[in-house]
Structure formats: C-alpha cells, structure tokens
Motif scaffolding. Structure first.
Motif, PDB file in Angstrom:
ATOM      1  N   SER A 244      94.667   1.533 -21.704  1.00  0.00           N
ATOM      2  CA  SER A 244      94.000   2.715 -21.155  1.00  0.00           C
ATOM      3  C   SER A 244      94.935   3.920 -21.060  1.00  0.00           C
ATOM      4  N   ALA A 245      96.161   3.768 -21.548  1.00  0.00           N
ATOM      5  CA  ALA A 245      97.130   4.869 -21.498  1.00  0.00           C
ATOM      6  C   ALA A 245      96.899   5.837 -22.653  1.00  0.00           C
ATOM      7  N   ASP A 246      97.348   7.099 -22.478  1.00  0.00           N
ATOM      8  CA  ASP A 246      97.210   8.033 -23.592  1.00  0.00           C
ATOM      9  C   ASP A 246      98.330   7.786 -24.606  1.00  0.00           C
ATOM     10  N   THR A 247      98.241   8.433 -25.732  1.00  0.00           N
ATOM     11  CA  THR A 247      99.146   8.141 -26.848  1.00  0.00           C
ATOM     12  C   THR A 247     100.614   8.301 -26.475  1.00  0.00           C
TER      13      THR A 247
ATOM     14  N   ASP B  85     102.061   8.236 -23.557  1.00  0.00           N
ATOM     15  CA  ASP B  85     102.487   7.229 -22.582  1.00  0.00           C
ATOM     16  C   ASP B  85     102.702   5.872 -23.265  1.00  0.00           C
ATOM     17  N   ILE B  86     101.858   5.537 -24.224  1.00  0.00           N
ATOM     18  CA  ILE B  86     102.047   4.287 -24.972  1.00  0.00           C
ATOM     19  C   ILE B  86     103.390   4.320 -25.698  1.00  0.00           C
ATOM     20  N   LEU B  87     103.662   5.442 -26.327  1.00  0.00           N
ATOM     21  CA  LEU B  87     104.923   5.576 -27.061  1.00  0.00           C
ATOM     22  C   LEU B  87     106.119   5.487 -26.126  1.00  0.00           C
ATOM     23  N   ARG B  88     106.018   6.082 -24.966  1.00  0.00           N
ATOM     24  CA  ARG B  88     107.111   6.029 -23.993  1.00  0.00           C
ATOM     25  C   ARG B  88     107.348   4.594 -23.521  1.00  0.00           C
ATOM     26  N   ILE B  89     106.267   3.882 -23.276  1.00  0.00           N
ATOM     27  CA  ILE B  89     106.387   2.483 -22.826  1.00  0.00           C
ATOM     28  C   ILE B  89     107.095   1.648 -23.889  1.00  0.00           C
ATOM     29  N   ILE B  90     106.657   1.798 -25.127  1.00  0.00           N
ATOM     30  CA  ILE B  90     107.276   1.039 -26.217  1.00  0.00           C
ATOM     31  C   ILE B  90     108.748   1.394 -26.337  1.00  0.00           C
ATOM     32  N   ASN B  91     109.054   2.673 -26.266  1.00  0.00           N
ATOM     33  CA  ASN B  91     110.438   3.135 -26.385  1.00  0.00           C
ATOM     34  C   ASN B  91     111.311   2.595 -25.255  1.00  0.00           C
ATOM     35  N   GLU B  92     110.769   2.609 -24.046  1.00  0.00           N
ATOM     36  CA  GLU B  92     111.529   2.107 -22.901  1.00  0.00           C
ATOM     37  C   GLU B  92     111.815   0.611 -23.031  1.00  0.00           C
ATOM     38  N   GLU B  93     110.845  -0.116 -23.543  1.00  0.00           N
ATOM     39  CA  GLU B  93     111.060  -1.549 -23.766  1.00  0.00           C
ATOM     40  C   GLU B  93     112.076  -1.781 -24.885  1.00  0.00           C
ATOM     41  N   ASP B  94     112.004  -0.969 -25.926  1.00  0.00           N
ATOM     42  CA  ASP B  94     112.947  -1.104 -27.043  1.00  0.00           C
ATOM     43  C   ASP B  94     114.383  -0.861 -26.601  1.00  0.00           C
ATOM     44  N   GLN B  95     114.570   0.008 -25.620  1.00  0.00           N
ATOM     45  CA  GLN B  95     115.923   0.308 -25.146  1.00  0.00           C
ATOM     46  C   GLN B  95     116.602  -0.919 -24.522  1.00  0.00           C
ATOM     47  N   LYS B  96     115.814  -1.878 -24.119  1.00  0.00           N
ATOM     48  CA  LYS B  96     116.364  -3.092 -23.516  1.00  0.00           C
ATOM     49  C   LYS B  96     116.952  -4.029 -24.569  1.00  0.00           C
TER      50      LYS B  96
ATOM     51  N   THR C  51     109.492 -17.314 -22.927  1.00  0.00           N
ATOM     52  CA  THR C  51     109.671 -15.904 -22.558  1.00  0.00           C
ATOM     53  C   THR C  51     108.974 -14.989 -23.554  1.00  0.00           C
ATOM     54  N   THR C  52     109.048 -15.342 -24.840  1.00  0.00           N
ATOM     55  CA  THR C  52     108.439 -14.510 -25.875  1.00  0.00           C
ATOM     56  C   THR C  52     106.918 -14.503 -25.803  1.00  0.00           C
ATOM     57  N   GLU C  53     106.348 -15.396 -25.008  1.00  0.00           N
ATOM     58  CA  GLU C  53     104.885 -15.479 -24.887  1.00  0.00           C
ATOM     59  C   GLU C  53     104.368 -14.993 -23.532  1.00  0.00           C
ATOM     60  N   LEU C  54     105.270 -14.648 -22.621  1.00  0.00           N
ATOM     61  CA  LEU C  54     104.844 -14.192 -21.295  1.00  0.00           C
ATOM     62  C   LEU C  54     104.248 -12.790 -21.361  1.00  0.00           C
ATOM     63  N   ARG C  55     103.388 -12.474 -20.392  1.00  0.00           N
ATOM     64  CA  ARG C  55     102.813 -11.135 -20.314  1.00  0.00           C
ATOM     65  C   ARG C  55     103.807 -10.184 -19.659  1.00  0.00           C
ATOM     66  N   ASN C  56     103.889  -8.995 -20.200  1.00  0.00           N
ATOM     67  CA  ASN C  56     104.783  -7.966 -19.679  1.00  0.00           C
ATOM     68  C   ASN C  56     104.041  -7.176 -18.599  1.00  0.00           C
ATOM     69  N   GLU C  57     104.533  -7.270 -17.373  1.00  0.00           N
ATOM     70  CA  GLU C  57     103.849  -6.608 -16.255  1.00  0.00           C
ATOM     71  C   GLU C  57     103.821  -5.092 -16.401  1.00  0.00           C
ATOM     72  N   ARG C  58     104.765  -4.528 -17.130  1.00  0.00           N
ATOM     73  CA  ARG C  58     104.820  -3.078 -17.286  1.00  0.00           C
ATOM     74  C   ARG C  58     103.779  -2.561 -18.284  1.00  0.00           C
ATOM     75  N   THR C  59     103.171  -3.440 -19.034  1.00  0.00           N
ATOM     76  CA  THR C  59     102.252  -2.971 -20.075  1.00  0.00           C
ATOM     77  C   THR C  59     100.827  -3.457 -19.868  1.00  0.00           C
ATOM     78  N   MET C  60     100.509  -3.905 -18.684  1.00  0.00           N
ATOM     79  CA  MET C  60      99.179  -4.447 -18.405  1.00  0.00           C
ATOM     80  C   MET C  60      98.061  -3.427 -18.646  1.00  0.00           C
ATOM     81  N   GLN C  61      98.360  -2.143 -18.431  1.00  0.00           N
ATOM     82  CA  GLN C  61      97.335  -1.112 -18.564  1.00  0.00           C
ATOM     83  C   GLN C  61      97.541  -0.269 -19.824  1.00  0.00           C
ATOM     84  N   ILE C  62      98.267  -0.794 -20.766  1.00  0.00           N
ATOM     85  CA  ILE C  62      98.599   0.008 -21.943  1.00  0.00           C
ATOM     86  C   ILE C  62      97.374   0.387 -22.761  1.00  0.00           C
TER      87      ILE C  62
END
Length: 302
Positions: free
Chosen positions: A22-25, A27-38, A9-20
């Motif tokens: 090309s995201a702006d700063t 949006d990258i921070l929001r993605i990381i934060n949303e994942e951290d909340q889990k 599991t720790t080596e699988l690709r995260n489908e939510r971050t495939m386009q990270i």
C-alpha cells in the motif's frame, strides 16, 4: 526438508515491509534501498570465511586445478555470471573458473522444473567436467538446503576437492557437507522468500570478492589496474592503451606501438617500457617473476 523451510531466516516475513503493497512508489524504493544497505554489513561479518575460500581457490589454480561454482536458480546464475566474466577481465582460460547450474545452460534463461531437487544431478554435473582433487567447488544456495548443491559438495569432498558452502542461513544443511562454510545472514527479504533480492546481492558480492581477490593473488592485477585484460573489442583495446599510459607515462602513440609489439599483452607491454627491454626480454622477466608485474619491474630496476 520441506517441513523446515518456513523456519529459515530467508523465509521469514520482514516486519518492516508488511505494508509495502500500500506504499507509494518512492516509499517502496526507499524501503528496498534501506534493506539493501544491510547486505554489505552482513558480508563484512563473514570476510574471514571468504578468505578461506580465496585461499582454496588460489591453491587450486596455482597447481593446475579449477574454481567451480555450482548452484540452482538465482544462485546458479550468479555463479555462471561471475565465471564468464573472468576470461575477458583477466585473460584466464575458460576452464579456470566455471559455473554450473541445475538443469544445464538452458536453465540460465528458463527454469528447469525439479532440477534442483535431484541430489544425484549435482554429482553427475561435476563428474561430467572431470572434477579432481586439485579443484575447489563453491556450492551456492541461499536457503542452504538445495539437494543439487548438497550432492555436488558431497561428491567434491569424496574425491578430495576443496568444498565451500555459500548460504544465507545459519547452520545451513550444505555447511555440513563442506570443508568450510560461508553463512551470510542478511535477514528476511523485502518480499518474503524472494532470495533473488538481498540474498542474491550478498552472494554476488561474495563471488565478486572470491574471483577478484584470487586473480589479484595470482598476479592478474598491478596496482589496481587490470593488466591481464583480454583485448577482444575496441573498448577493451582503449582500456589497455590507457592502462599502459597510466603505468608508464608514455604517449598514446608509444602505448599503441608497445601493445602491438607485445602481441596485445598489456603486462608484457608495461614491462617492455618500464624495463626498457624487448618483447622476449619482458616475457622472460615476467616468467621469472611468476607473472607479477610489480616484481618484474623491480627486478629490472635493481
């Protein structure tokens, strides 16, 4: 073991971050934060397993043993980080809680290539600190398959020490070598395989829980105050004075005087003031209460 790495599991690709990339700063921070909340929710699911580790640690420290964290890379560094915070926070002897990592102390700031791949080094490092059956060993590996940690846990169980495996994968290899396993599954990382992120955060949270709860159970905390804080600098002395004032309601001057009379022992100063006794009297009351401030005060008020 290498052929199994991509399936973890720790080596699988995260489908939510495939386009990270090309995201702006923001949006990258929001993605990381949303994942951290889990992460906190994943930790919540394994609290019963963390409790077992705490019970092991309390038992070990109560009978003269130690709590030993051991890991490689980020996992090892997190163990060392938690261990070195215990003496200033709880006035524990440095040997009570120890952190070992593959490659030794120099590996904390610079990777020692190949150190984690040597199973025998895990056993060797525990031998060098004189591991006994009174100790508890927590082997940390996000992947759950690090040979260095496997070797350490095997040795710990062989000599009768309590062995706990902490990983971020289900049915982890290290779980098989432990008396109890904590498998906190946080899902694929934002950056594939970068377990310094969610996995590291989860392990940091759990190590905080293990050490803090253990110290609470051992009487190092009164209410939610660090009454065994080691006064090693000006900031900590100010904190100690504030703690004494908070508990007893005395003035700053009275708190300072009590702290000096108690030889900078916050617990003793509190009992002196609350029980209206001398330093020697407070020390004796704490001894009778096994170091628990609440019991020492209650006994004095009876």
């Amino acid at each position: 073991m290498k052929e199994h790495l991509p399936s973890l599991t720790t080596e699988l690709r995260n489908e939510r971050t495939m386009q990270i990339d090309s995201a702006d700063t923001l949006d990258i921070l929001r993605i990381i934060n949303e994942e951290d909340q889990k992460v906190a929710l994943a930790v919540q699911k394994v609290l019963p397993d963390v409790r077992v580790a705490v019970d092991f640690a309390v038992q070990s420290l109560s009978r003269g043993g130690r709590l030993i964290y051991i890991g490689a890379g980020t996992s090892g560094r997190l163990g060392v980080l938690d261990a070195v915070e215990c003496p200033p926070t709880f006035s524990t002897p440095p040997e009570w809680v120890q952190g070992l990592m593959a490659g030794g102390e120099k590996a904390f700031v610079k990777a020692v290539e190949g150190a984690e791949d040597k199973e025998e080094w895990g056993e060797r490092d525990l031998r060098e600190i004189g591991l006994t059956d009174k100790d508890t060993v927590v082997g940390i590996a996000a992947s759950g398959r690090t040979p260095y940690v496997i070797g350490a846990l095997k040795y710990a169980r062989r000599i009768g020490a309590k062995a706990v495996a902490l990983s971020c994968n289900e049915r982890a290899r290290i779980s098989r070598e432990a008396d109890h396993a904590i498998e906190v599954v946080v899902g694929p990382e934002v950056l594939t395989g970068s377990t310094r992120m969610k996995a590291g955060t989860a392990h940091k949270m759990i190590l905080n829980m293990i050490s803090t709860t253990t110290m609470i159970k051992l009487g190092k905390v009164y209410e939610n105050l660090m009454v065994d804080v080691n006064i090693s600098n000006h900031k900590l002395k100010e904190r100690a004075i504030h703690i004494i004032r908070t508990v007893t309601g005395v003035s700053t001057e009275q708190a300072i005087e009590a702290l000096e009379q108690a030889h900078n022992e916050v617990k003793t100063a509190i009992v002196m003031l609350e029980a209206k006794t001398t330093y020697e009297g407070a020390v004796e009351r704490l001894k009778q209460a096994n170091g628990y401030v609440r019991q020492a005060i209650l006994q004095a008020l009876r």
